[in-house]
Scaffold this motif. Structure first.
Motif, short mmCIF file in Angstrom:
data_model
loop_
_atom_site.label_atom_id
_atom_site.label_comp_id
_atom_site.label_asym_id
_atom_site.label_seq_id
_atom_site.Cartn_x
_atom_site.Cartn_y
_atom_site.Cartn_z
N VAL A 41 38.74 19.54 17.39
CA VAL A 41 38.65 20.30 16.14
C VAL A 41 37.20 20.49 15.75
O VAL A 41 36.79 21.58 15.31
CB VAL A 41 39.47 19.60 15.02
N ASN A 42 36.38 19.44 15.93
CA ASN A 42 34.94 19.58 15.64
C ASN A 42 34.29 20.59 16.57
O ASN A 42 33.45 21.39 16.14
CB ASN A 42 34.25 18.22 15.76
N GLU A 43 34.63 20.57 17.84
CA GLU A 43 34.09 21.56 18.77
C GLU A 43 34.56 22.97 18.41
O GLU A 43 33.78 23.92 18.48
CB GLU A 43 34.53 21.22 20.21
N PHE A 44 35.83 23.10 18.03
CA PHE A 44 36.35 24.41 17.65
C PHE A 44 35.68 24.90 16.38
O PHE A 44 35.43 26.10 16.23
CB PHE A 44 37.87 24.34 17.48
N VAL A 55 29.73 26.15 33.48
CA VAL A 55 30.93 26.60 32.77
C VAL A 55 31.03 25.81 31.45
O VAL A 55 30.98 24.58 31.47
CB VAL A 55 32.20 26.40 33.62
N PRO A 56 31.17 26.50 30.33
CA PRO A 56 31.21 25.77 29.06
C PRO A 56 32.49 24.94 28.91
O PRO A 56 33.55 25.34 29.38
CB PRO A 56 31.15 26.87 28.01
N TYR A 57 32.34 23.80 28.29
CA TYR A 57 33.42 22.88 27.93
C TYR A 57 34.10 22.20 29.10
O TYR A 57 35.08 21.48 28.90
CB TYR A 57 34.48 23.56 27.06
N VAL A 58 33.63 22.35 30.31
CA VAL A 58 34.24 21.65 31.44
C VAL A 58 34.00 20.15 31.36
O VAL A 58 34.95 19.37 31.54
CB VAL A 58 33.77 22.24 32.79
N PRO A 59 32.78 19.68 31.07
CA PRO A 59 32.62 18.22 30.95
C PRO A 59 33.50 17.61 29.87
O PRO A 59 34.11 16.56 30.07
CB PRO A 59 31.14 18.03 30.61
N GLN A 60 33.62 18.29 28.75
CA GLN A 60 34.46 17.77 27.68
C GLN A 60 35.93 17.72 28.09
O GLN A 60 36.64 16.77 27.78
CB GLN A 60 34.32 18.62 26.41
N SER A 105 32.35 28.74 13.60
CA SER A 105 31.23 29.08 12.71
C SER A 105 30.29 30.08 13.39
O SER A 105 29.77 30.99 12.74
CB SER A 105 30.47 27.83 12.28
N SER A 106 30.06 29.91 14.69
CA SER A 106 29.24 30.89 15.41
C SER A 106 29.91 32.25 15.44
O SER A 106 29.26 33.28 15.27
CB SER A 106 29.00 30.41 16.84
N PHE A 107 31.21 32.24 15.64
CA PHE A 107 31.96 33.50 15.68
C PHE A 107 31.94 34.20 14.33
O PHE A 107 31.78 35.42 14.27
CB PHE A 107 33.40 33.21 16.13
N THR A 108 32.09 33.45 13.25
CA THR A 108 32.06 34.08 11.94
C THR A 108 30.66 34.61 11.59
O THR A 108 30.55 35.65 10.93
CB THR A 108 32.52 33.10 10.83
N SER A 109 29.62 33.93 12.06
CA SER A 109 28.27 34.44 11.80
C SER A 109 28.04 35.74 12.58
O SER A 109 27.39 36.65 12.06
CB SER A 109 27.21 33.40 12.16
N ILE A 110 28.58 35.84 13.77
CA ILE A 110 28.49 37.09 14.55
C ILE A 110 29.25 38.21 13.83
O ILE A 110 28.78 39.35 13.73
CB ILE A 110 29.00 36.88 15.98
#
Length: 125
Positions: A107-110, A59-64, A115-120
């Protein structure tokens, strides 16, 4: 169970120190706080976090999120320690620092996700 036994023993030692040497009580109480905190984190919390993360590692972001919650809880412990010693300003400073660190990290993770979302979205146009 061993943590409970250690906590009771340290509590009895603290009561004895408070009654016999009250001037050293605050210093020794803080030392015992860090001893118990280290013991709890190394013996209970980190193995529990490792076990939780092994179950949900896909699951993404669970460790963070888990480590952020642990860091925030440690900030609360330190804030309570300062407030108990009547240093409320330092306690608030600790919590402010914890919030700033967590906010900066997220904020860095977001920003990476954004940036990935805008490239898509650029590819879709």
């Amino acid at each position: 169970m061993t943590i409970l036994v250690y906590a009771v023993i340290l509590l009895l030692i603290l009561i004895l120190i408070k009654e016999t040497v009250p001037k050293l009580y605050s210093l020794i109480a803080i030392i015992f706080f860090f001893i118990i905190l280290h013991f709890l984190i190394s013996q209970s919390v980190l193995p529990l976090i490792g076990q939780i993360l092994s179950y949900v590692n896909s699951v993404p972001y669970v460790p963070q999120l888990v480590y952020s919650a642990l860091f925030y809880q440690l900030g609360i412990f330190f804030k309570m320690l300062f407030e108990e010693r009547e240093h409320e300003t330092m306690g608030e400073f600790v919590m402010f620092s914890v919030r700033i660190v967590l906010l900066t990290y997220w904020v860095n993770e977001f920003a990476k996700v954004l940036s990935s979302f805008t490239s898509i979205l650029d590819k879709l146009q």
